[in-house]
Design an enzyme around this catalytic site. Sequence first.
Site, PDB file in Angstrom:
ATOM      1  N   HIS A  22       0.849  -1.189   0.000  1.00  0.00           N
ATOM      2  CA  HIS A  22       0.000   0.000   0.000  1.00  0.00           C
ATOM      3  C   HIS A  22       0.885   1.239   0.000  1.00  0.00           C
ATOM      4  O   HIS A  22       1.880   1.296   0.741  1.00  0.00           O
ATOM      5  CB  HIS A  22      -0.902   0.016   1.237  1.00  0.00           C
ATOM      6  CG  HIS A  22      -1.776   1.222   1.323  1.00  0.00           C
ATOM      7  ND1 HIS A  22      -2.872   1.400   0.511  1.00  0.00           N
ATOM      8  CD2 HIS A  22      -1.702   2.339   2.100  1.00  0.00           C
ATOM      9  CE1 HIS A  22      -3.442   2.559   0.792  1.00  0.00           C
ATOM     10  NE2 HIS A  22      -2.755   3.150   1.747  1.00  0.00           N
ATOM     11  N   ASP A  76     -10.812  -5.675   6.652  1.00  0.00           N
ATOM     12  CA  ASP A  76     -10.902  -4.221   6.553  1.00  0.00           C
ATOM     13  C   ASP A  76      -9.799  -3.716   5.623  1.00  0.00           C
ATOM     14  O   ASP A  76      -8.649  -4.159   5.706  1.00  0.00           O
ATOM     15  CB  ASP A  76     -10.748  -3.571   7.926  1.00  0.00           C
ATOM     16  CG  ASP A  76     -11.965  -3.790   8.808  1.00  0.00           C
ATOM     17  OD1 ASP A  76     -13.053  -4.070   8.256  1.00  0.00           O
ATOM     18  OD2 ASP A  76     -11.832  -3.694  10.039  1.00  0.00           O
TER      19      ASP A  76
END
Length: 219
Positions: A111, A145
């Site tokens: 990420h 999540d």
Amino acid sequence: MRRTRTAVLISGRGSNLAALLAAAREPGYPAEIALVVSNRPDAGGLGHAAGAGVATAIVDHRSHAGKPAFEAALQAVLEAARIELVCLAGFMRLLSEAFVERWRDRMINVHPSLLPSFRGLDTHARAIEAGVRIHGATVHFVRSDVDTGPIIVQGAVPVLSSDTADSLAARVLAVEHRIYPRALALVATGAATVVAEKVVLGAEPEGAEARCLIWPGPA
């Protein structure tokens, strides 16, 4: 040496895939990129895989009646290739909790931020807007999540006063290409394990306290 059979899931150009393929060509690298899967037939990263002689598969989400059918097809492809670890590399589909749990602690993602800061999209513009001085990238185990999960490796770059989102993104991408192969190696060898939702390293490198650009640095 037995190498861990790894699949890389992509949706686009596959620059992180290219970094993983390059690392896997090195003697002694503990993971084998055995399969590249794309949910888009036109993904540029499929060319990287073909050039490296790696098997590819297309599981087009648009050809399946909903997420359960898509993920069942994806799981079947991974099982048929005897995949042990999964790397998400620009894979632009949200995976269900059931799928993520099936691959718990066996699926990792990169990420473009120093998590837990700037989860989600547009991370570089948001970092500039927030006025942070340090930005970077994170490789982490995947949880249901979005952009959460135990952190394996992080790499940092300074945010310059002259930066645009594009210039900052370019420097962060270069860091991604360094830390993703490092993280995959740590997971493939069992050196990075999850205990109480934090990553524990079996053998931390000497002098690591002095390395702030990439943690953990190479052994």
